[in-house]
Design an enzyme around this catalytic site. Structure first.
Site, PDB file in Angstrom:
ATOM      1  N   CYS A  49      -9.368 -10.114  -1.447  1.00  0.00           N
ATOM      2  CA  CYS A  49      -8.606  -9.507  -0.347  1.00  0.00           C
ATOM      3  C   CYS A  49      -9.431  -8.395   0.303  1.00  0.00           C
ATOM      4  O   CYS A  49      -9.950  -7.519  -0.374  1.00  0.00           O
ATOM      5  CB  CYS A  49      -7.302  -8.925  -0.897  1.00  0.00           C
ATOM      6  SG  CYS A  49      -6.446  -7.855   0.268  1.00  0.00           S
ATOM      7  N   CYS A  52      -7.668  -4.783  -0.367  1.00  0.00           N
ATOM      8  CA  CYS A  52      -7.489  -4.201  -1.699  1.00  0.00           C
ATOM      9  C   CYS A  52      -8.521  -3.092  -1.947  1.00  0.00           C
ATOM     10  O   CYS A  52      -9.623  -3.132  -1.408  1.00  0.00           O
ATOM     11  CB  CYS A  52      -7.630  -5.285  -2.772  1.00  0.00           C
ATOM     12  SG  CYS A  52      -6.081  -6.155  -3.144  1.00  0.00           S
ATOM     13  N   HIS A 114      -1.512  -5.241  -4.103  1.00  0.00           N
ATOM     14  CA  HIS A 114      -1.626  -6.432  -3.276  1.00  0.00           C
ATOM     15  C   HIS A 114      -0.323  -7.229  -3.239  1.00  0.00           C
ATOM     16  O   HIS A 114      -0.030  -7.922  -2.270  1.00  0.00           O
ATOM     17  CB  HIS A 114      -2.762  -7.299  -3.827  1.00  0.00           C
ATOM     18  CG  HIS A 114      -3.056  -8.500  -3.003  1.00  0.00           C
ATOM     19  ND1 HIS A 114      -3.812  -8.439  -1.850  1.00  0.00           N
ATOM     20  CD2 HIS A 114      -2.682  -9.803  -3.155  1.00  0.00           C
ATOM     21  CE1 HIS A 114      -3.894  -9.664  -1.331  1.00  0.00           C
ATOM     22  NE2 HIS A 114      -3.220 -10.507  -2.099  1.00  0.00           N
ATOM     23  N   ASN A 154       3.022  -6.475  11.413  1.00  0.00           N
ATOM     24  CA  ASN A 154       3.313  -7.912  11.419  1.00  0.00           C
ATOM     25  C   ASN A 154       3.403  -8.309   9.979  1.00  0.00           C
ATOM     26  O   ASN A 154       2.450  -8.119   9.232  1.00  0.00           O
ATOM     27  CB  ASN A 154       2.163  -8.714  12.026  1.00  0.00           C
ATOM     28  CG  ASN A 154       2.009  -8.442  13.500  1.00  0.00           C
ATOM     29  OD1 ASN A 154       2.992  -8.328  14.206  1.00  0.00           O
ATOM     30  ND2 ASN A 154       0.774  -8.349  13.945  1.00  0.00           N
ATOM     31  N   SER A 162      -2.414 -11.559   9.044  1.00  0.00           N
ATOM     32  CA  SER A 162      -3.630 -12.230   8.613  1.00  0.00           C
ATOM     33  C   SER A 162      -3.816 -12.139   7.111  1.00  0.00           C
ATOM     34  O   SER A 162      -4.702 -12.780   6.558  1.00  0.00           O
ATOM     35  CB  SER A 162      -4.827 -11.599   9.328  1.00  0.00           C
ATOM     36  OG  SER A 162      -4.837 -10.207   9.087  1.00  0.00           O
ATOM     37  N   HIS A 165      -1.509  -8.607   1.940  1.00  0.00           N
ATOM     38  CA  HIS A 165      -1.587  -7.222   1.451  1.00  0.00           C
ATOM     39  C   HIS A 165      -0.752  -6.339   2.390  1.00  0.00           C
ATOM     40  O   HIS A 165      -0.878  -6.440   3.602  1.00  0.00           O
ATOM     41  CB  HIS A 165      -3.048  -6.755   1.423  1.00  0.00           C
ATOM     42  CG  HIS A 165      -3.234  -5.508   0.635  1.00  0.00           C
ATOM     43  ND1 HIS A 165      -3.845  -5.483  -0.603  1.00  0.00           N
ATOM     44  CD2 HIS A 165      -2.845  -4.232   0.889  1.00  0.00           C
ATOM     45  CE1 HIS A 165      -3.835  -4.242  -1.060  1.00  0.00           C
ATOM     46  NE2 HIS A 165      -3.237  -3.469  -0.176  1.00  0.00           N
ATOM     47  N   HIS A 167       0.364  -4.033   4.916  1.00  0.00           N
ATOM     48  CA  HIS A 167      -0.386  -3.235   5.891  1.00  0.00           C
ATOM     49  C   HIS A 167       0.272  -3.290   7.253  1.00  0.00           C
ATOM     50  O   HIS A 167       1.047  -4.192   7.559  1.00  0.00           O
ATOM     51  CB  HIS A 167      -1.821  -3.744   6.019  1.00  0.00           C
ATOM     52  CG  HIS A 167      -1.913  -5.105   6.672  1.00  0.00           C
ATOM     53  ND1 HIS A 167      -1.618  -6.264   5.998  1.00  0.00           N
ATOM     54  CD2 HIS A 167      -2.230  -5.477   7.940  1.00  0.00           C
ATOM     55  CE1 HIS A 167      -1.768  -7.300   6.813  1.00  0.00           C
ATOM     56  NE2 HIS A 167      -2.130  -6.860   8.011  1.00  0.00           N
ATOM     57  N   GLN A 169      -0.486  -1.768  11.608  1.00  0.00           N
ATOM     58  CA  GLN A 169      -1.547  -1.425  12.547  1.00  0.00           C
ATOM     59  C   GLN A 169      -1.114  -0.271  13.444  1.00  0.00           C
ATOM     60  O   GLN A 169       0.083   0.003  13.593  1.00  0.00           O
ATOM     61  CB  GLN A 169      -1.871  -2.614  13.437  1.00  0.00           C
ATOM     62  CG  GLN A 169      -2.414  -3.827  12.705  1.00  0.00           C
ATOM     63  CD  GLN A 169      -3.041  -4.817  13.675  1.00  0.00           C
ATOM     64  OE1 GLN A 169      -3.812  -4.446  14.561  1.00  0.00           O
ATOM     65  NE2 GLN A 169      -2.688  -6.089  13.529  1.00  0.00           N
TER      66      GLN A 169
HETATM   67  P1  H2U Z   1      -2.627  -8.253  11.048  1.00  0.00           P
HETATM   68  O1  H2U Z   1      -2.418  -8.826   9.700  1.00  0.00           O
HETATM   69  O2  H2U Z   1      -1.380  -7.682  11.662  1.00  0.00           O
HETATM   70  O3  H2U Z   1      -3.362  -9.200  11.954  1.00  0.00           O
HETATM   71  O4  H2U Z   1      -3.569  -6.970  10.861  1.00  0.00           O
HETATM   72  C1  H2U Z   1      -4.782  -7.039  10.207  1.00  0.00           C
HETATM   73  C2  H2U Z   1      -5.826  -6.305  11.005  1.00  0.00           C
HETATM   74  O5  H2U Z   1      -6.882  -5.971  10.139  1.00  0.00           O
HETATM   75  C3  H2U Z   1      -6.411  -7.141  12.140  1.00  0.00           C
HETATM   76  O6  H2U Z   1      -6.235  -6.461  13.352  1.00  0.00           O
HETATM   77  C4  H2U Z   1      -8.110  -6.083  10.816  1.00  0.00           C
HETATM   78  C5  H2U Z   1      -7.906  -7.226  11.790  1.00  0.00           C
HETATM   79  O7  H2U Z   1      -8.718  -7.046  12.917  1.00  0.00           O
HETATM   80  N1  H2U Z   1      -9.143  -6.310   9.829  1.00  0.00           N
HETATM   81  C6  H2U Z   1     -10.187  -5.417   9.717  1.00  0.00           C
HETATM   82  O8  H2U Z   1     -10.257  -4.464  10.492  1.00  0.00           O
HETATM   83  N2  H2U Z   1     -11.135  -5.590   8.766  1.00  0.00           N
HETATM   84  C7  H2U Z   1     -11.134  -6.633   7.910  1.00  0.00           C
HETATM   85  O9  H2U Z   1     -11.992  -6.731   7.059  1.00  0.00           O
HETATM   86  C8  H2U Z   1     -10.099  -7.661   8.001  1.00  0.00           C
HETATM   87  C9  H2U Z   1      -9.004  -7.453   8.997  1.00  0.00           C
HETATM   88 ZN    ZN Z   2      -5.075  -6.935  -1.409  1.00  0.00          ZN
END
Ligand code: H2U
Ligand code: ZN
Length: 345
Positions: A49, A52, A114, A154, A162, A165, A167, A169
């Site tokens: 991940c 993490c 996680h 989201n 995505s 974990h 999180h 934004q």
């Molecule tokens: P979402 O799961 O809402 O898409 O948010 C994850 C965000 O994390 C996404 O905008 C960022 C993605 O660009 N990200 C990073 O900045 N670094 C990473 O290593 C993976 C994801």
């Molecule tokens: Zn994680």
């Protein structure tokens, strides 16, 4: 049949847009099966991940071994703080307009665990997330060219998250985002006319009527708004007309953490699943002078309709005409309100 059982339109006073309610359609046999999808088993730490603690992110930067809440600059930001070469901009045709837009995008990990979501987190841990949202708002507002700090989450694959974990934004922008801009206009007009915020009036009416209340504590109220579009959409409103997350008192922050725990647990209990949604706070613009008309709140937009796998699609008439819903906001509120306050397991 009363009008509440007949097709009707309801006004969203925050956006000044109408939505269509078709309650009779909910009389279609409610298949109602609550699919019992067992909680996806996830490890407390996942070596693959990118969020993490201690792991490398996609760009190669390594996360610290964080223990609480961890914020970093998005490695794939949708906005950049610098302006490109603007010399080619040609806005001479009124129908072909372009504006450069600067911004800062950050990611906020709610917990090192996680396998957790807000619905799993102890309230004290959610409180740390609330504090960080406030801190980030203040920190980003130090950039005098930013006017808005949009905090959102989201959650779940259905909403395009995505990574499981926990999180969220933060996108801070030079100009007000579209939805915020609509709410700015309506709240300002209401405040100018009535000398109080639009959402204080909503809080008052909802507390009187009680039919759309899902949860309430001393400082926060959660309702399915009268004008909800998504089946189980809710609005989380500060009882005090406060404009910013960082202006919340310590008690209000605890109350917010408790309210966030309460709604996310009820959501998970509704279909016994990790309930997907997009949520976000609407607070006042920053670096824009006094904002007495702004009233802090959060919107939760969950896509699920009838079970963990049957979602509402905003397609067809919604895309081309007007958003429409079947079950009434009142019946959705009743279902959410009656769910247990402890997460199923
Ligand atoms: P979402 O799961 O809402 O898409 O948010 C994850 C965000 O994390 C996404 O905008 C960022 C993605 O660009 N990200 C990073 O900045 N670094 C990473 O290593 C993976 C994801
Ligand atoms: Zn994680």
């Amino acid at each position: 049949m009363t009008i509440y059982e007949y097709p009707h339109r309801r006004l969203n006073p925050l956006t000044n847009e109408w939505i269509l309610v078709s309650p009779h359609r909910a009389k279609r046999p409610w298949q109602g099966q609550v699919e019992d999808i067992p909680d996806e088993q996830r490890p407390t730490y996942d070596p693959t991940c990118y969020l993490c603690p201690g792991n490398a992110r996609v760009g190669g930067v390594q996360n610290p071994k964080y223990d609480g809440v961890f914020v970093f600059d998005n490695d794939f930001p949708a906005l950049l703080p610098t302006l490109g070469d603007t010399s080619h901009i040609d806005n001479s045709h009124p129908l072909y307009q372009l504006q450069p837009e600067r911004g800062i995008c950050r990611v906020i990990c709610f917990s090192p665990r996680h396998d957790w979501t807000l619905a799993h987190m102890p309230v004290e841990r959610i409180r740390a997330v609330v504090d960080m949202w406030g801190e980030q708002t203040l920190d980003l507002a130090q950039n005098d060219w930013l006017t808005y700090v949009q905090i959102f989450e989201n959650k779940g694959q259905a909403m395009g998250a995505s990574n499981p974990h926990p999180h969220g934004q933060i996108w801070a922008t030079e100009r007000l985002p579209r939805e915020v801009s609509k709410e700015d206009v309506t709240q300002r007009a209401y405040f100018e006319q009535h000398g109080k915020t639009l959402l204080s009036e909503i809080v008052e009416v909802e507390l009187q009527q009680q039919i759309r209340v899902v949860y309430e504590n001393e400082y926060w109220l959660i309702v399915v708004p009268y004008w909800a579009v998504w089946p189980f959409e809710v609005l989380l409103i500060a009882k005090r007309a406060v404009a910013y997350l960082h202006e919340l008192t310590s008690e209000e922050r605890d109350g917010l953490a408790t309210a966030l725990s309460a709604i996310t647990i009820r959501y998970d209990n509704l279909f016994r699943t990790m309930f997907p949604y997009s949520m976000g706070f609407h607070q006042a613009p920053v670096n824009s002078g006094p904002q007495p008309h702004w009233h802090l709140h959060a919107h939760f937009y969950p896509p699920l309709l009838r079970s963990a796998t049957i979602r509402k699609f905003m397609v067809g008439y919604e895309m081309l005409g007007t958003p429409q819903r079947d079950i009434t906001p009142e019946s959705a509120a009743e279902r959410l309100r009656e769910l247990p306050s402890e997460r199923f397991s």
